[in-house]
Design an enzyme around this catalytic site. Structure first.
Site, PDB file in Angstrom:
ATOM      1  N   LYS A  55       0.799  -1.264  -0.192  1.00  0.00           N
ATOM      2  CA  LYS A  55       0.014  -0.620   0.263  1.00  0.00           C
ATOM      3  C   LYS A  55       0.774   1.251   0.102  1.00  0.00           C
ATOM      4  CE  LYS A  55      -3.322  -2.413   2.231  1.00  0.00           C
ATOM      5  NZ  LYS A  55      -4.217  -2.944   3.173  1.00  0.00           N
ATOM      6  N   GLN A  99      -4.641  -1.137   9.603  1.00  0.00           N
ATOM      7  CA  GLN A  99      -5.275  -2.854   9.133  1.00  0.00           C
ATOM      8  C   GLN A  99      -5.330  -3.753  10.194  1.00  0.00           C
ATOM      9  OE1 GLN A  99      -3.409  -3.436   5.809  1.00  0.00           O
ATOM     10  NE2 GLN A  99      -4.740  -5.239   6.270  1.00  0.00           N
ATOM     11  N   ASP A 122     -10.475   2.699   4.018  1.00  0.00           N
ATOM     12  CA  ASP A 122     -11.280   1.509   3.989  1.00  0.00           C
ATOM     13  C   ASP A 122     -12.654   0.813   3.798  1.00  0.00           C
ATOM     14  OD1 ASP A 122      -9.183  -0.862   3.854  1.00  0.00           O
ATOM     15  OD2 ASP A 122      -8.854  -1.249   5.487  1.00  0.00           O
TER      16      ASP A 122
END
Ligand code: NDP
Length: 298
Positions: A55, A99, A122
């Protein structure tokens, strides 16, 4: 016997990344805005480390401001919350991704709720989940967004198709089902309590597997000519006893690929199918967030 076309998502993922890079360049040139992404990893889970590195690299390649915050596994929840708050306030940052999974002592829901919904690239904040469920502009979770781009490229108009999503997680199953509904599919969401799962799957023109059980969906669960999107990523030992004894593992999806490709018309592979789309869509979401935060369309 003709085999299913294995959907090549590499070119599409590349196109999504290129589009994001083009928009980053345009935002910088025309508005002096450099979209910024902050990725936070707590602990040293090897798979998470790989995802986080990728990422960071891809956001830098797209010309974004990119920050990676690596915190030790014993980080206190208050310290993580404080970092999220700091990133919420930071004008250089337009997208925040924490994450998952987080260490057990940290309440994931509390962390997700602390992220500014406008920076929630997200798409996991309840505000974004609610906007998506209401059919309003939202930041959409990256994997479901990637699945929809693949389906649209493969099938074009999805209206009227029967779609079955196996899995009802907040991260994957539910948002994919919402997006398929918005695309005018007739949608069934199946899960661990579904009765006659094989029969339900056999009704699907579009079958999305997001279960996390290696090769659970068999060839004879699939309607001939269906499109199969395999979201699952499962690490399993090799069948070869020598490799297995050496502790070697490989990645497989939730679909028994060899059987499924004899029945389906289109199928995504694992690895290399939906995975690359997920990171590409994260870049797209960061650009969208940067535009919206600055009152530009997106
Ligand atoms: P979760 O574990 O959160 O959800 C799994 C879902 O599958 C649940 O809804 C569960 O049902 C259902 N399920 C479990 N067992 C069965 C069964 N025997 N029959 C029917 N349904 C079942 O997983 P995620 O949604 O987070 O992830 C799913 C998969 O996708 C994983 O392999 C994950 O690694 C992968 N993934 C891949 C990504 C990518 O980039 N390609 C990104 C994110 C995830 P119930 O609700 O009833 O328990």
């Amino acid at each position: 016997m003709s085999l299913a076309e294995v959907i090549d998502t590499k070119a599409l993922a590349q196109a999504v990344r290129a589009q994001a890079a083009g928009e980053v360049a345009q935002l910088k040139a025309e508005h002096g805005i450099q979209p910024g992404l902050a990725v936070v990893l707590v602990g040293e889970d090897p798979a998470s480390q790989v995802y986080v590195r990728s990422k960071g690299e891809q956001s830098r390649e797209a010309g974004m401001h990119s920050e990676t915050h690596l915190l030790p596994a014993d980080t206190a929840q208050e310290d993580l919350l404080a970092l999220v708050e700091q990133l919420n306030e930071d004008p250089k940052i337009h997208g925040i991704l924490v994450q998952m999974p987080l260490p057990r002592h940290i309440n994931e829901k509390m962390i997700l709720a602390a992220i500014d919904p406008n920076k929630d690239v997200d798409g996991l904040h309840v505000v974004n989940a609610g906007l998506l469920a209401s059919g309003m502009p939202a930041l959409i979770p990256c994997t479901p967004l990637g699945c929809m781009l693949v389906l649209r490229q493969t099938l074009g108009d999805l209206a009227g198709k029967r779609a079955v999503v196996v899995g009802r997680s907040v991260l994957v199953g539910r948002p994919i089902a919402q997006l398929l509904l918005q695309a005018d599919c007739t949608v069934t969401i199946a899960h661990s309590r579904t009765v006659d799962l094989p029969g339900v799957c056999r009704e699907a023109d579009i079958l999305v597997a997001a279960v996390g059980r290696p090769q659970m969906i068999k060839g004879d669960w699939i309607k001939p000519g269906a499109t199969v999107i395999d979201v699952g990523i499962n690490r399993v030992p090799f069948r070869d006893p020598v490799k297995a004894a050496a502790g070697k593992t490989k990645l497989v999806g939730d679909v028994a690929f060899k059987e499924a490709e004899k029945v389906a018309a289109y199928i995504t592979p694992v690895p290399g199918g939906i995975g690359p789309m997920t990171v590409a869509c994260l870049l797209a979401n960061t650009v969208t967030a940067a535009k919206r935060i600055n009152g530009l369309d997106g």
